[in-house]
Design an enzyme around this catalytic site. Structure first.
Site, PDB file in Angstrom:
ATOM      1  N   GLU A   5      27.104  -0.102  73.418  1.00 21.19           N
ATOM      2  CA  GLU A   5      27.360  -1.625  73.777  1.00 21.19           C
ATOM      3  C   GLU A   5      27.339  -2.331  72.732  1.00 21.19           C
ATOM      4  O   GLU A   5      27.995  -3.533  72.873  1.00 21.19           O
ATOM      5  CB  GLU A   5      26.129  -2.315  74.642  1.00 21.19           C
ATOM      6  CG  GLU A   5      24.614  -2.173  74.052  1.00 21.19           C
ATOM      7  CD  GLU A   5      23.531  -2.771  74.720  1.00 21.19           C
ATOM      8  OE1 GLU A   5      23.311  -3.698  74.582  1.00 21.19           O
ATOM      9  OE2 GLU A   5      23.161  -1.767  75.763  1.00 21.19           O
ATOM     10  N   HIS A  59      28.331  -1.329  79.592  1.00 18.81           N
ATOM     11  CA  HIS A  59      27.343  -2.126  79.643  1.00 18.81           C
ATOM     12  C   HIS A  59      28.045  -3.290  80.239  1.00 18.81           C
ATOM     13  O   HIS A  59      28.900  -3.761  80.011  1.00 18.81           O
ATOM     14  CB  HIS A  59      27.070  -2.377  78.224  1.00 18.81           C
ATOM     15  CG  HIS A  59      25.941  -3.479  77.755  1.00 18.81           C
ATOM     16  ND1 HIS A  59      26.372  -4.864  77.477  1.00 18.81           N
ATOM     17  CD2 HIS A  59      24.753  -3.465  78.206  1.00 18.81           C
ATOM     18  CE1 HIS A  59      25.339  -5.677  77.123  1.00 18.81           C
ATOM     19  NE2 HIS A  59      24.376  -4.810  77.595  1.00 18.81           N
ATOM     20  N   HIS A  61      16.907   0.194  73.782  1.00 18.15           N
ATOM     21  CA  HIS A  61      17.378  -1.100  72.887  1.00 18.15           C
ATOM     22  C   HIS A  61      17.246  -1.035  71.606  1.00 18.15           C
ATOM     23  O   HIS A  61      17.152  -1.948  70.865  1.00 18.15           O
ATOM     24  CB  HIS A  61      16.654  -2.219  73.529  1.00 18.15           C
ATOM     25  CG  HIS A  61      16.823  -2.782  74.797  1.00 18.15           C
ATOM     26  ND1 HIS A  61      15.958  -3.259  75.701  1.00 18.15           N
ATOM     27  CD2 HIS A  61      17.826  -3.346  75.182  1.00 18.15           C
ATOM     28  CE1 HIS A  61      16.604  -3.693  76.832  1.00 18.15           C
ATOM     29  NE2 HIS A  61      17.826  -3.915  76.350  1.00 18.15           N
ATOM     30  N   GLU A  66      18.808   5.658  76.428  1.00 16.25           N
ATOM     31  CA  GLU A  66      19.707   4.627  75.984  1.00 16.25           C
ATOM     32  C   GLU A  66      19.408   4.260  74.805  1.00 16.25           C
ATOM     33  O   GLU A  66      18.217   3.562  74.647  1.00 16.25           O
ATOM     34  CB  GLU A  66      20.115   3.612  77.018  1.00 16.25           C
ATOM     35  CG  GLU A  66      21.237   2.626  76.651  1.00 16.25           C
ATOM     36  CD  GLU A  66      21.390   1.672  77.699  1.00 16.25           C
ATOM     37  OE1 GLU A  66      21.802   0.481  77.511  1.00 16.25           O
ATOM     38  OE2 GLU A  66      21.283   1.927  78.850  1.00 16.25           O
TER      39      GLU A  66
END
Length: 388
Positions: free
Chosen positions: A242, A292, A192, A216
Protein backbone atom coordinates in the site's frame (compact mmCIF):
# COMPACT_ATOMS: atom_id res chain seq x y z
CA UNK A 1 -13.11 16.17 -26.96
CA UNK A 2 -10.79 18.25 -24.76
CA UNK A 3 -10.42 18.84 -21.03
CA UNK A 4 -11.45 22.39 -20.13
CA UNK A 5 -10.49 22.29 -16.46
CA UNK A 6 -10.80 20.52 -13.14
CA UNK A 7 -12.51 21.20 -9.82
CA UNK A 8 -11.57 19.77 -6.43
CA UNK A 9 -13.75 18.91 -3.43
CA UNK A 10 -12.41 17.74 -0.07
CA UNK A 11 -14.72 15.62 2.07
CA UNK A 12 -13.48 15.71 5.65
CA UNK A 13 -13.74 13.48 8.72
CA UNK A 14 -11.66 13.47 11.91
CA UNK A 15 -9.43 10.65 10.65
CA UNK A 16 -9.43 10.99 6.86
CA UNK A 17 -9.86 13.67 4.22
CA UNK A 18 -11.07 12.38 0.87
CA UNK A 19 -10.16 14.42 -2.19
CA UNK A 20 -12.58 14.26 -5.10
CA UNK A 21 -11.60 15.74 -8.46
CA UNK A 22 -13.97 16.44 -11.32
CA UNK A 23 -12.54 16.67 -14.82
CA UNK A 24 -14.66 18.80 -17.17
CA UNK A 25 -14.75 18.65 -20.97
CA UNK A 26 -15.87 20.82 -23.86
CA UNK A 27 -18.58 18.30 -24.74
CA UNK A 28 -20.28 18.61 -21.37
CA UNK A 29 -19.12 15.29 -19.96
CA UNK A 30 -17.60 15.28 -16.47
CA UNK A 31 -15.60 12.49 -14.86
CA UNK A 32 -14.69 12.00 -11.22
CA UNK A 33 -11.70 10.59 -9.35
CA UNK A 34 -10.83 10.21 -5.68
CA UNK A 35 -7.93 9.61 -3.34
CA UNK A 36 -7.27 9.74 0.38
CA UNK A 37 -4.15 11.60 1.52
CA UNK A 38 -2.52 11.39 4.93
CA UNK A 39 -1.61 14.89 6.02
CA UNK A 40 -0.90 16.02 2.44
CA UNK A 41 -4.31 17.07 1.16
CA UNK A 42 -3.34 20.72 0.63
CA UNK A 43 -0.13 19.64 -1.08
CA UNK A 44 -2.12 17.45 -3.45
CA UNK A 45 -4.49 20.28 -4.35
CA UNK A 46 -1.52 22.59 -4.90
CA UNK A 47 0.10 20.08 -7.22
CA UNK A 48 -3.14 19.63 -9.18
CA UNK A 49 -3.41 23.39 -9.65
CA UNK A 50 -0.01 23.43 -11.34
CA UNK A 51 -0.62 20.21 -13.26
CA UNK A 52 -3.88 21.59 -14.62
CA UNK A 53 -2.01 24.39 -16.32
CA UNK A 54 1.04 22.35 -17.33
CA UNK A 55 -0.50 19.05 -18.44
CA UNK A 56 -4.24 18.57 -17.98
CA UNK A 57 -6.11 21.47 -19.56
CA UNK A 58 -6.53 20.99 -23.29
CA UNK A 59 -5.70 17.28 -23.17
CA UNK A 60 -7.76 14.56 -24.80
CA UNK A 61 -9.39 12.56 -21.95
CA UNK A 62 -9.41 9.49 -24.20
CA UNK A 63 -5.59 9.56 -24.41
CA UNK A 64 -5.15 8.30 -20.85
CA UNK A 65 -1.72 6.73 -21.40
CA UNK A 66 -0.28 9.92 -22.88
CA UNK A 67 -1.66 12.15 -20.12
CA UNK A 68 -0.32 9.88 -17.38
CA UNK A 69 3.11 9.77 -19.03
CA UNK A 70 3.28 13.55 -19.31
CA UNK A 71 2.16 14.12 -15.72
CA UNK A 72 4.63 11.54 -14.41
CA UNK A 73 7.70 12.52 -16.41
CA UNK A 74 6.99 15.95 -17.83
CA UNK A 75 8.14 17.77 -14.68
CA UNK A 76 11.40 15.78 -14.59
CA UNK A 77 11.42 15.36 -10.80
CA UNK A 78 10.81 11.83 -9.54
CA UNK A 79 7.10 11.22 -8.92
CA UNK A 80 6.23 10.33 -5.32
CA UNK A 81 3.04 9.91 -3.33
CA UNK A 82 1.61 13.36 -4.07
CA UNK A 83 2.26 13.33 -7.81
CA UNK A 84 1.13 9.71 -8.27
CA UNK A 85 -2.04 10.44 -6.28
CA UNK A 86 -2.69 13.48 -8.44
CA UNK A 87 -2.21 11.38 -11.54
CA UNK A 88 -4.59 8.77 -10.10
CA UNK A 89 -7.53 11.11 -9.57
CA UNK A 90 -7.21 12.59 -13.06
CA UNK A 91 -6.71 9.17 -14.65
CA UNK A 92 -9.82 7.72 -12.95
CA UNK A 93 -11.87 10.69 -14.11
CA UNK A 94 -10.68 10.24 -17.69
CA UNK A 95 -11.73 6.60 -17.69
CA UNK A 96 -15.08 7.74 -16.27
CA UNK A 97 -15.46 10.21 -19.14
CA UNK A 98 -14.46 7.62 -21.73
CA UNK A 99 -16.97 5.10 -20.39
CA UNK A 100 -19.76 7.68 -20.34
CA UNK A 101 -18.97 8.83 -23.86
CA UNK A 102 -19.09 5.27 -25.17
CA UNK A 103 -21.98 4.17 -22.97
CA UNK A 104 -20.10 1.30 -21.32
CA UNK A 105 -18.64 0.59 -17.87
CA UNK A 106 -14.89 1.05 -17.46
CA UNK A 107 -14.34 -2.67 -16.88
CA UNK A 108 -15.56 -3.27 -20.43
CA UNK A 109 -12.79 -0.97 -21.71
CA UNK A 110 -10.13 -2.88 -19.75
CA UNK A 111 -10.74 -6.11 -21.61
CA UNK A 112 -14.08 -7.19 -20.19
CA UNK A 113 -15.14 -9.04 -17.09
CA UNK A 114 -13.72 -12.28 -15.75
CA UNK A 115 -16.20 -12.40 -12.85
CA UNK A 116 -19.62 -11.06 -11.89
CA UNK A 117 -18.68 -10.30 -8.29
CA UNK A 118 -15.76 -9.18 -6.15
CA UNK A 119 -15.49 -10.32 -2.55
CA UNK A 120 -15.33 -7.57 0.08
CA UNK A 121 -13.63 -7.49 3.45
CA UNK A 122 -14.57 -5.09 6.21
CA UNK A 123 -12.28 -2.61 7.90
CA UNK A 124 -13.02 0.28 10.25
CA UNK A 125 -15.40 -1.93 12.22
CA UNK A 126 -13.44 -2.12 15.50
CA UNK A 127 -13.96 1.46 16.67
CA UNK A 128 -15.21 0.27 20.04
CA UNK A 129 -13.41 -0.38 23.31
CA UNK A 130 -10.29 -2.47 22.86
CA UNK A 131 -11.51 -5.54 24.77
CA UNK A 132 -12.21 -9.14 23.72
CA UNK A 133 -15.88 -8.71 24.61
CA UNK A 134 -16.33 -5.53 22.59
CA UNK A 135 -14.42 -6.92 19.59
CA UNK A 136 -16.44 -10.13 19.70
CA UNK A 137 -19.69 -8.16 19.52
CA UNK A 138 -18.41 -5.84 16.78
CA UNK A 139 -17.15 -8.76 14.68
CA UNK A 140 -20.52 -10.47 14.99
CA UNK A 141 -22.08 -7.27 13.65
CA UNK A 142 -19.82 -7.44 10.59
CA UNK A 143 -20.97 -10.98 9.85
CA UNK A 144 -24.61 -10.01 10.34
CA UNK A 145 -24.19 -7.44 7.56
CA UNK A 146 -23.26 -10.24 5.20
CA UNK A 147 -19.48 -9.90 5.08
CA UNK A 148 -17.44 -13.09 4.85
CA UNK A 149 -14.11 -11.44 5.69
CA UNK A 150 -12.68 -8.73 7.92
CA UNK A 151 -9.33 -7.22 8.91
CA UNK A 152 -7.93 -6.11 12.24
CA UNK A 153 -4.76 -4.68 13.79
CA UNK A 154 -4.92 -5.96 17.41
CA UNK A 155 -1.49 -4.66 18.46
CA UNK A 156 -2.34 -1.34 20.11
CA UNK A 157 0.60 1.04 19.90
CA UNK A 158 3.20 -1.67 19.36
CA UNK A 159 6.43 -0.62 17.68
CA UNK A 160 9.38 -2.94 16.92
CA UNK A 161 8.70 -5.04 20.01
CA UNK A 162 5.59 -6.14 21.91
CA UNK A 163 6.08 -7.34 25.48
CA UNK A 164 4.68 -10.59 26.84
CA UNK A 165 1.60 -9.08 28.45
CA UNK A 166 0.68 -7.03 25.37
CA UNK A 167 1.26 -10.05 23.14
CA UNK A 168 -1.09 -12.20 25.20
CA UNK A 169 -3.70 -9.45 25.05
CA UNK A 170 -3.42 -9.21 21.27
CA UNK A 171 -3.89 -12.97 21.06
CA UNK A 172 -6.99 -12.72 23.26
CA UNK A 173 -8.48 -10.14 20.89
CA UNK A 174 -7.92 -12.33 17.84
CA UNK A 175 -9.28 -15.36 19.67
CA UNK A 176 -12.48 -13.40 20.40
CA UNK A 177 -12.80 -12.26 16.78
CA UNK A 178 -12.29 -15.76 15.38
CA UNK A 179 -14.90 -17.12 17.79
CA UNK A 180 -17.35 -14.42 16.67
CA UNK A 181 -16.95 -14.93 12.92
CA UNK A 182 -16.75 -18.71 12.91
CA UNK A 183 -14.31 -21.05 11.19
CA UNK A 184 -15.13 -20.21 7.57
CA UNK A 185 -14.83 -16.40 7.43
CA UNK A 186 -11.49 -14.90 6.43
CA UNK A 187 -9.58 -13.01 9.11
CA UNK A 188 -6.90 -10.69 7.74
CA UNK A 189 -4.15 -9.84 10.24
CA UNK A 190 -2.76 -6.29 9.90
CA UNK A 191 0.60 -5.28 11.39
CA UNK A 192 0.88 -1.81 9.78
CA UNK A 193 4.65 -2.20 9.42
CA UNK A 194 5.06 -2.06 13.19
CA UNK A 195 7.58 -4.72 14.06
CA UNK A 196 11.11 -6.00 13.77
CA UNK A 197 11.35 -9.28 11.83
CA UNK A 198 11.85 -11.29 15.02
CA UNK A 199 8.76 -9.81 16.69
CA UNK A 200 6.62 -10.21 13.59
CA UNK A 201 7.65 -13.86 13.24
CA UNK A 202 6.93 -14.58 16.91
CA UNK A 203 3.51 -12.95 16.80
CA UNK A 204 2.60 -14.68 13.55
CA UNK A 205 3.36 -18.03 15.17
CA UNK A 206 1.33 -17.10 18.28
CA UNK A 207 -1.65 -16.21 16.08
CA UNK A 208 -1.35 -19.06 13.58
CA UNK A 209 -3.98 -21.22 15.37
CA UNK A 210 -6.62 -18.64 14.38
CA UNK A 211 -5.76 -19.13 10.69
CA UNK A 212 -5.17 -15.60 9.41
CA UNK A 213 -5.91 -15.24 5.71
CA UNK A 214 -2.77 -13.16 5.42
CA UNK A 215 -0.10 -11.34 7.40
CA UNK A 216 -0.08 -7.73 6.23
CA UNK A 217 2.94 -5.41 6.33
CA UNK A 218 4.72 -7.22 9.16
CA UNK A 219 7.76 -4.90 8.99
CA UNK A 220 8.28 -1.31 7.79
CA UNK A 221 8.11 -1.22 3.99
CA UNK A 222 11.50 0.33 3.28
CA UNK A 223 13.62 -2.80 3.86
CA UNK A 224 12.86 -5.70 1.53
CA UNK A 225 15.45 -7.99 3.16
CA UNK A 226 13.56 -7.72 6.45
CA UNK A 227 10.34 -8.74 4.70
CA UNK A 228 12.11 -11.68 3.08
CA UNK A 229 13.28 -12.81 6.52
CA UNK A 230 9.69 -12.84 7.80
CA UNK A 231 8.29 -14.57 4.72
CA UNK A 232 10.85 -17.35 5.04
CA UNK A 233 9.77 -18.17 8.59
CA UNK A 234 5.98 -17.88 8.67
CA UNK A 235 3.43 -20.37 7.36
CA UNK A 236 0.79 -17.94 6.17
CA UNK A 237 0.45 -15.70 3.09
CA UNK A 238 2.26 -12.36 3.35
CA UNK A 239 0.71 -9.19 1.91
CA UNK A 240 2.12 -5.71 1.35
CA UNK A 241 2.30 -2.82 -1.09
CA UNK A 242 0.00 0.00 0.00
CA UNK A 243 2.93 2.38 0.54
CA UNK A 244 4.53 1.75 -2.84
CA UNK A 245 3.53 4.56 -5.17
CA UNK A 246 4.92 3.48 -8.55
CA UNK A 247 4.36 0.08 -10.13
CA UNK A 248 8.00 0.08 -11.24
CA UNK A 249 8.98 0.01 -7.56
CA UNK A 250 7.26 -3.37 -7.23
CA UNK A 251 9.96 -4.94 -9.41
CA UNK A 252 12.27 -5.99 -6.58
CA UNK A 253 9.30 -7.22 -4.56
CA UNK A 254 8.30 -9.48 -7.44
CA UNK A 255 11.85 -10.71 -7.88
CA UNK A 256 12.16 -11.54 -4.19
CA UNK A 257 8.99 -13.67 -4.15
CA UNK A 258 8.65 -12.44 -0.55
CA UNK A 259 4.91 -11.83 -0.77
CA UNK A 260 1.87 -13.76 -1.90
CA UNK A 261 -0.57 -10.84 -2.16
CA UNK A 262 0.17 -7.32 -3.39
CA UNK A 263 -1.87 -4.36 -2.14
CA UNK A 264 -1.47 -1.34 -4.39
CA UNK A 265 -3.71 1.63 -3.65
CA UNK A 266 -5.44 2.67 -6.88
CA UNK A 267 -5.57 6.24 -5.53
CA UNK A 268 -1.82 6.41 -4.92
CA UNK A 269 -0.26 4.37 -7.72
CA UNK A 270 -1.48 6.34 -10.70
CA UNK A 271 -4.99 5.02 -11.14
CA UNK A 272 -6.94 2.20 -12.74
CA UNK A 273 -4.79 1.34 -15.75
CA UNK A 274 -1.55 1.45 -13.76
CA UNK A 275 -3.08 -0.96 -11.25
CA UNK A 276 -4.34 -3.26 -14.01
CA UNK A 277 -0.84 -3.37 -15.50
CA UNK A 278 0.55 -4.23 -12.07
CA UNK A 279 -2.02 -6.99 -11.65
CA UNK A 280 -0.90 -8.50 -14.95
CA UNK A 281 2.72 -8.53 -13.78
CA UNK A 282 1.65 -10.05 -10.46
CA UNK A 283 -0.13 -12.80 -12.38
CA UNK A 284 3.16 -13.78 -14.07
CA UNK A 285 4.60 -14.24 -10.56
CA UNK A 286 1.58 -16.21 -9.32
CA UNK A 287 0.67 -13.47 -6.86
CA UNK A 288 -2.81 -12.27 -5.95
CA UNK A 289 -4.02 -8.65 -5.88
CA UNK A 290 -6.04 -7.14 -3.02
CA UNK A 291 -5.94 -3.34 -3.31
CA UNK A 292 -5.61 -1.13 -0.30
CA UNK A 293 -8.80 0.92 -0.20
CA UNK A 294 -9.34 3.47 2.56
CA UNK A 295 -11.25 5.72 0.20
CA UNK A 296 -14.90 6.51 -0.28
CA UNK A 297 -17.32 5.34 -2.96
CA UNK A 298 -15.47 6.67 -6.02
CA UNK A 299 -12.16 5.03 -5.12
CA UNK A 300 -14.07 1.85 -4.32
CA UNK A 301 -15.78 1.98 -7.72
CA UNK A 302 -12.42 2.56 -9.45
CA UNK A 303 -10.83 -0.38 -7.63
CA UNK A 304 -13.72 -2.61 -8.65
CA UNK A 305 -13.05 -1.92 -12.33
CA UNK A 306 -9.74 -3.73 -11.86
CA UNK A 307 -11.40 -6.41 -9.76
CA UNK A 308 -13.90 -7.40 -12.41
CA UNK A 309 -11.17 -7.74 -15.06
CA UNK A 310 -8.16 -9.30 -13.28
CA UNK A 311 -8.12 -13.10 -12.91
CA UNK A 312 -5.80 -12.89 -9.88
CA UNK A 313 -7.91 -10.34 -7.96
CA UNK A 314 -8.61 -11.74 -4.48
CA UNK A 315 -10.71 -9.30 -2.45
CA UNK A 316 -11.38 -5.57 -1.91
CA UNK A 317 -11.10 -3.66 1.35
CA UNK A 318 -14.15 -1.60 2.37
CA UNK A 319 -14.48 0.93 5.18
CA UNK A 320 -17.64 2.71 4.19
CA UNK A 321 -20.18 0.52 5.97
CA UNK A 322 -18.51 1.18 9.32
CA UNK A 323 -16.21 4.20 9.78
CA UNK A 324 -17.82 7.43 8.51
CA UNK A 325 -20.63 5.57 6.78
CA UNK A 326 -22.40 8.89 6.12
CA UNK A 327 -19.85 9.80 3.46
CA UNK A 328 -21.60 7.43 1.08
CA UNK A 329 -24.14 10.23 0.72
CA UNK A 330 -21.69 12.33 -1.30
CA UNK A 331 -21.94 9.96 -4.25
CA UNK A 332 -24.93 8.73 -6.22
CA UNK A 333 -24.66 5.06 -7.08
CA UNK A 334 -22.15 4.18 -4.34
CA UNK A 335 -21.04 0.53 -4.55
CA UNK A 336 -22.77 -1.66 -1.98
CA UNK A 337 -21.85 -5.05 -0.54
CA UNK A 338 -24.60 -7.58 -1.21
CA UNK A 339 -25.48 -9.09 2.20
CA UNK A 340 -26.45 -12.34 0.49
CA UNK A 341 -22.97 -12.91 -0.94
CA UNK A 342 -20.57 -10.62 0.91
CA UNK A 343 -19.52 -9.31 -2.50
CA UNK A 344 -19.76 -6.30 -4.76
CA UNK A 345 -21.90 -7.25 -7.74
CA UNK A 346 -21.02 -6.27 -11.31
CA UNK A 347 -22.35 -2.88 -12.37
CA UNK A 348 -23.32 -2.14 -15.98
CA UNK A 349 -23.58 1.64 -15.46
CA UNK A 350 -21.42 3.69 -17.85
CA UNK A 351 -18.02 4.90 -16.69
CA UNK A 352 -17.34 4.29 -13.02
CA UNK A 353 -21.08 4.10 -12.36
CA UNK A 354 -21.04 6.86 -9.72
CA UNK A 355 -21.73 10.59 -9.66
CA UNK A 356 -20.39 13.10 -7.14
CA UNK A 357 -23.08 15.15 -5.39
CA UNK A 358 -21.23 18.39 -4.73
CA UNK A 359 -24.01 19.74 -2.51
CA UNK A 360 -23.79 16.68 -0.29
CA UNK A 361 -19.98 16.89 -0.32
CA UNK A 362 -20.14 20.45 1.00
CA UNK A 363 -21.73 19.09 4.18
CA UNK A 364 -18.39 17.42 5.05
CA UNK A 365 -15.80 20.27 5.07
CA UNK A 366 -12.10 19.54 5.16
CA UNK A 367 -10.78 18.79 8.65
CA UNK A 368 -7.39 18.59 10.31
CA UNK A 369 -7.56 14.83 9.95
CA UNK A 370 -4.96 12.91 11.93
CA UNK A 371 -3.46 9.48 11.58
CA UNK A 372 -1.01 8.27 14.21
CA UNK A 373 -0.72 4.52 14.68
CA UNK A 374 1.36 5.01 17.79
CA UNK A 375 -1.22 7.15 19.60
CA UNK A 376 -3.45 5.52 22.20
CA UNK A 377 -6.93 4.96 20.84
CA UNK A 378 -5.99 5.26 17.15
CA UNK A 379 -8.33 2.40 16.33
CA UNK A 380 -11.40 4.42 17.43
CA UNK A 381 -10.99 6.83 14.48
CA UNK A 382 -12.48 9.66 16.48
CA UNK A 383 -11.47 13.28 17.21
CA UNK A 384 -9.53 11.98 20.19
CA UNK A 385 -7.59 9.41 18.19
CA UNK A 386 -6.37 8.70 14.71
CA UNK A 387 -6.24 5.63 12.60
CA UNK A 388 -6.68 3.63 9.45
Amino acid sequence: MRITGISTHVVGTPWRNLTYVQVHTDEGLTGVGETRMLGHTDALIGYLREAEANHIKGSDPFAVEDLVRRMKYGDYGRAGEIVMSGIAVIEMACWDIKGKALGVPVWQLLGGKVTDRVKAYANGWYTTERTPEAYHKAAQGVMERGYRALKIDPFGTGQYELDHEQSLYAVSLIEAVRDAIGPDAELMLEMHGRFSPATAIRLARDLAPFRPAWLEEPVPPENLKALEKVAAKVDMPVATGERIHDRIEFRELFESQAVDIIQPDVGHIGGIWETRKLAATAETHYMLVAPHNVGGPVLTAASLQVGFTAPNFKVLEHFNDFADADIKKVVKGAPQVDPETGCFELSHAPGLGVELDTDAASEFPQQQARFDLWAEGWEKRSPGGAGK
